[in-house]
Design a protein around this motif. Structure first.
Motif, mmCIF file in Angstrom:
data_model
loop_
_atom_site.group_PDB
_atom_site.id
_atom_site.type_symbol
_atom_site.label_atom_id
_atom_site.label_comp_id
_atom_site.label_asym_id
_atom_site.label_seq_id
_atom_site.Cartn_x
_atom_site.Cartn_y
_atom_site.Cartn_z
ATOM 1 N N SER A 129 0.821 -1.212 0.000
ATOM 2 C CA SER A 129 0.000 0.000 0.000
ATOM 3 C C SER A 129 0.855 1.262 0.000
ATOM 4 O O SER A 129 0.443 2.296 -0.526
ATOM 5 C CB SER A 129 -0.950 0.008 1.202
ATOM 6 O OG SER A 129 -0.203 0.014 2.410
ATOM 7 N N GLN A 166 0.493 4.182 -2.604
ATOM 8 C CA GLN A 166 0.293 5.547 -2.115
ATOM 9 C C GLN A 166 1.337 6.482 -2.721
ATOM 10 O O GLN A 166 1.011 7.599 -3.130
ATOM 11 C CB GLN A 166 0.376 5.567 -0.592
ATOM 12 C CG GLN A 166 0.119 6.931 0.005
ATOM 13 C CD GLN A 166 0.252 6.923 1.521
ATOM 14 O OE1 GLN A 166 0.906 6.063 2.098
ATOM 15 N NE2 GLN A 166 -0.375 7.894 2.155
ATOM 16 N N LYS A 196 0.413 7.228 -6.228
ATOM 17 C CA LYS A 196 -0.725 8.148 -6.251
ATOM 18 C C LYS A 196 -0.273 9.581 -5.978
ATOM 19 O O LYS A 196 -0.705 10.527 -6.637
ATOM 20 C CB LYS A 196 -1.766 7.708 -5.219
ATOM 21 C CG LYS A 196 -3.074 8.440 -5.285
ATOM 22 C CD LYS A 196 -4.078 7.833 -4.317
ATOM 23 C CE LYS A 196 -5.408 8.536 -4.410
ATOM 24 N NZ LYS A 196 -6.409 7.941 -3.532
#
Length: 166
Positions: A73, A77, A80
């Motif tokens: 993750s 992240q 992103k």
């Protein structure tokens, strides 16, 4: 007295208009220069290269810091965040600032000379080779960062020690 004041006002207005016209001309030249330099493509290619290199850089940093078990993750992240930064720093959002920067920094003659250069075969060759130059410069910087990483870690570790042991 009225004639003097009128003459002063007319002179001031003409001076202001002349400066405004000169500034507009420099902005137009700055925009032409940035187009000749293919700045939009250069910025977009730079972000694409960095995004391509990001996973390996993250992995190297994690290994250097001894954190190899970072959850997936975090990578998602990071990607992103990078996409958001790339969007905010896109050419469409930065163009006006770049035009202003070049217009304020370079004289009209310098802008004209640079435009002339970038319209030559050598100038266009330079534009085409710019992404490769930037890529290789980033690789040089990465090698240097790897070389100084132990020193950075030592400084970081030193700063984390309690004040009593210093």
């Amino acid at each position: 007295m009225n004639k003097t004041v009128s003459t002063l006002i007319i002179t001031l207005v003409w001076s202001t208009l002349a400066v405004f016209a000169q500034e507009n001309k420099r902005q137009a030249l700055a925009e032409e220069l940035l187009t000749s330099m293919d700045m939009q493509s250069s910025i977009e290619q730079s972000f694409a290269k960095v995004k391509q290199m990001l996973p390996q850089q993250m992995k190297s940093m994690q290994q250097a810091m001894g954190t190899t078990n970072v959850p997936e993750s975090v990578s998602a992240q990071t990607a992103k965040i990078f996409d958001m930064v790339a969007e905010e720093l896109s050419w469409n959002k930065m163009k006006a600032d770049y035009v202003a920067l070049y217009a304020e920094t370079l004289s009209e003659q310098e802008l004209r000379d640079l435009i002339a250069f970038y319209k030559t075969p050598t100038g266009q060759s330079f534009v085409k080779k710019q992404p490769e130059l930037m890529q290789r410069a980033m690789e040089i910087n990465q090698k240097l960062m790897i070389k100084i990483r132990p020193r950075i870690q030592a400084i970081t570790q030193e700063s984390l020690k309690p004040a009593a042991t210093k």
